[in-house]
Scaffold this motif. Structure first.
Motif, short mmCIF file in Angstrom:
data_model
loop_
_atom_site.label_atom_id
_atom_site.label_comp_id
_atom_site.label_asym_id
_atom_site.label_seq_id
_atom_site.Cartn_x
_atom_site.Cartn_y
_atom_site.Cartn_z
N PHE A 5 24.22 39.97 4.59
CA PHE A 5 24.88 38.61 5.63
C PHE A 5 23.14 37.78 5.10
O PHE A 5 23.23 36.87 6.27
N VAL A 6 21.93 38.91 5.12
CA VAL A 6 20.58 37.84 4.96
C VAL A 6 21.16 36.18 3.80
O VAL A 6 20.97 35.33 4.29
N ASN A 7 22.13 36.60 3.04
CA ASN A 7 22.23 36.03 1.84
C ASN A 7 22.71 34.51 2.38
O ASN A 7 22.77 33.42 2.09
N LEU A 8 23.62 35.20 2.77
CA LEU A 8 24.50 34.25 3.19
C LEU A 8 24.49 33.52 4.09
O LEU A 8 24.86 32.17 4.64
N SER A 9 23.47 33.76 5.42
CA SER A 9 23.10 33.52 6.31
C SER A 9 22.07 32.09 6.21
O SER A 9 22.61 30.73 6.60
N VAL A 10 21.96 32.46 5.08
CA VAL A 10 20.87 30.78 4.15
C VAL A 10 21.44 29.88 3.50
O VAL A 10 20.98 28.59 4.09
N ILE A 11 22.61 30.00 3.57
CA ILE A 11 23.84 28.89 2.65
C ILE A 11 24.55 27.99 3.81
O ILE A 11 24.84 28.13 4.31
N ALA A 12 24.78 29.66 5.29
CA ALA A 12 25.88 28.81 6.27
C ALA A 12 24.57 28.32 6.96
O ALA A 12 24.82 26.81 7.65
N HIS A 13 23.23 28.04 7.22
CA HIS A 13 22.20 27.48 7.87
C HIS A 13 21.63 26.29 6.51
O HIS A 13 22.07 25.22 7.54
N PHE A 14 21.79 27.07 6.69
CA PHE A 14 20.87 25.56 5.03
C PHE A 14 22.12 23.84 4.48
O PHE A 14 21.89 22.83 4.89
N VAL A 15 22.76 24.42 4.39
CA VAL A 15 23.58 23.77 3.73
C VAL A 15 25.30 23.55 4.05
O VAL A 15 24.98 22.01 4.27
N PHE A 16 25.13 24.00 4.79
CA PHE A 16 27.09 23.86 6.19
C PHE A 16 26.17 23.39 6.86
O PHE A 16 27.05 22.37 7.59
N ARG A 17 24.85 23.20 7.68
CA ARG A 17 24.27 22.99 9.28
C ARG A 17 23.69 21.50 8.90
O ARG A 17 23.64 21.25 9.21
N HIS A 18 22.65 22.28 8.19
CA HIS A 18 21.96 21.04 8.07
C HIS A 18 21.85 20.63 6.33
O HIS A 18 21.16 19.03 6.13
N LYS A 19 22.85 19.99 6.19
CA LYS A 19 23.34 19.13 4.66
C LYS A 19 22.13 19.50 3.47
O LYS A 19 22.05 18.06 3.26
N LYS A 20 21.28 21.01 3.21
CA LYS A 20 20.35 20.46 2.97
C LYS A 20 21.16 21.10 1.10
O LYS A 20 20.72 21.99 0.27
N TYR A 21 21.63 19.77 0.17
CA TYR A 21 22.10 20.59 -0.75
C TYR A 21 22.03 19.12 -1.81
O TYR A 21 23.20 18.78 -2.39
#
Length: 453
Positions: free
Chosen positions: A366-382
């Motif tokens: 879940f730490v790895n999944l949290s990175v995706i959730a925070h940076f990609v889905f919340r802050h659109k870092k993609y």
């Protein structure tokens, strides 16, 4: 008049103190205890198994480093999941992680009991458990700084003994023992190795790295929070280097395990064959010190996780969020962990020990999944190649390699872990009146959040 609820954890830990706590948690001498098991599993390439495990752990360590900058709280995987996905899911992750954190101090107490009974067989076993638990609990209540200082001394003692082993191994190899040469590729590659065996061995030794994640539990006691990502990576690399070098020399000295009478714990015999009876006793003293260091660090870590869960209101807040006004430590939690550790008086904890793996894997995933959730889905870092690599590819690799460990998890550990999660869900339903009431949210101060998004 001091208000107890306003007391906070004391910022007293520098970079190397935190690294020392992480290494103490990892117990570097474990490489010698498990050498026989891993050598059998890998067909004699123990250092290659550690190198593979180090690569696997690095992906997850990088994810921990990213998240601890964003959420500088002592809750680790629990906090990251809670703040990036949902408070309910965060609770489940935190509850599962508790299985890892709260059982390790108990296992350390059990190991101490075994050591002491072997030396003093006429003394009742429960006395050693009580003395050890009382000492570790008292020190953790008194001062995190004192806990860190003693841990650092014990870790230094371990490292000195490991260095002595390397010197003695150098001499023995020069004299023709084992491979009969210092520089050999046999511990890393030979005709009888197979990828499946290496992965199986890597799964076994990966759990030697458990401890680097506990570094994040000291986020609110670090003098400078910016040192946490460095502390995580230093812990992984230093621990990995120790495991690899020791594994190399041990494998070069003992190409197979035919010389060992007991392959389940080869540390005593390794000490005997390399340095004689005296070094065997000193080596055992080092193992004892390593267990105490791990006990101190693991006891402190779980106390901080309970503290954050109490502060967030998912555990009874009055008790679990209490900070002693003078010592500035989560005294109630420390004492509670001590009480649980007294269960090491029981004759066997083999099954309980295996449950530790379940909680650790939940946290890693879940730490790895949290990175995706925070940076990609919340802050659109993609939107750039760098973002895709940092916030999508790397954490997916972290979660994927952790999946290899899930595949090799013991059935007993999986069943026991799922039962523990079920208990947590029942508790959560009771707390939220079947999810009709929201879990109280802990509001981070904006100043504490990282600007490095």
């Amino acid at each position: 008049m001091i208000k107890l609820e306003k007391a906070t954890l004391k910022r007293s830990l520098g970079l190397w103190a935190i690294v020392g706590l992480g290494l103490g948690y990892m117990t570097p001498t474990i490489v010698f205890d498990t050498f026989g098991i891993v050598s059998n599993e890998t067909n004699g390439v123990v250092p290659l198994a550690y190198l593979t495990a180090l690569v696997v752990m690095l992906f997850t360590a990088i994810s921990y480093g990213k998240m601890v900058q964003v959420f500088p709280s002592a809750g680790s995987a629990y906090t990251y999941t809670r703040e990036t996905m949902s408070p309910l899911l965060g609770f489940i992750v935190g509850w599962a992680a508790l299985l890892d954190y709260i059982l390790l101090p108990m296992v350390n107490a059990l190991i101490i009991r075994i050591y002491m009974v072997s030396v003093f067989p006429s003394v009742p076993a429960w006395i050693w458990v009580v003395i050890y638990v009382a000492a570790v609990t008292g020190l953790n209540v008194w001062s995190m700084g004192k806990t860190s200082s003693l841990n650092s001394l014990l870790v230094v003692f371990e490292v000195v003994l490991i260095a002595a082993f390397i010197v003695l191994a150098f001499v023995k190899l020069s004299q023709g023992m084992g491979q009969g040469t210092i520089l050999t590729t046999e511990p890393l590659f030979h005709s009888n190795i197979h990828l499946g065996a290496i992965l199986t061995g890597a799964t076994v030794v990966c759990f030697s790295f458990i401890g680097f994640d506990a570094v994040t539990m000291y986020a609110e006691e670090a003098v400078d929070q910016k040192t946490l990502p460095r502390a995580i990576m230093l812990t992984v690399f230093i621990g990995g280097a120790i495991f690899f070098v020791c594994g190399y020399f041990a494998q070069a000295l003992f190409p197979d395990v035919s010389n060992f009478k007991v392959t389940d714990d080869t540390l005593p015999e390794i000490g005997l064959y390399v340095g004689g009876q005296f070094f065997k006793l000193v080596f055992l003293a080092g193992a004892f010190a390593a267990t105490v260091a791990s006990g101190l660090a693991s006891h402190a870590s779980v106390s901080r996780l309970l503290f954050v869960m109490g502060r967030n209101g998912v555990l009874p807040k009055k008790l679990f969020s209490y900070v002693h006004p003078k010592f500035r430590t989560p005294a109630f939690n420390v004492i509670l962990v001590g009480v649980v550790s007294l269960l090491a008086i029981a004759p066997s904890l083999e099954l309980i020990s295996s449950f530790i793996n379940f909680g650790a894997l939940i946290a890693f995933t879940f730490v790895n999944l949290s990175v995706i959730a925070h940076f990609v889905f919340r802050h659109k870092k993609y939107k750039t190649g760098k973002d895709i690599f940092s916030y999508i590819i790397m954490p997916i690799l972290g979660a994927g390699t952790t999946g290899i460990l899930w595949y090799n998890l013991q059935a007993d550990a999986l069943i026991g872990g799922l039962v523990w999660v079920a208990i947590g869900l029942i508790y959560l339903m009771f707390q939220t009146r079947f999810f009709r009431v929201k879990i109280a949210d802990f509001a981070f101060d904006d100043a504490e959040k990282s600007s490095a998004l």
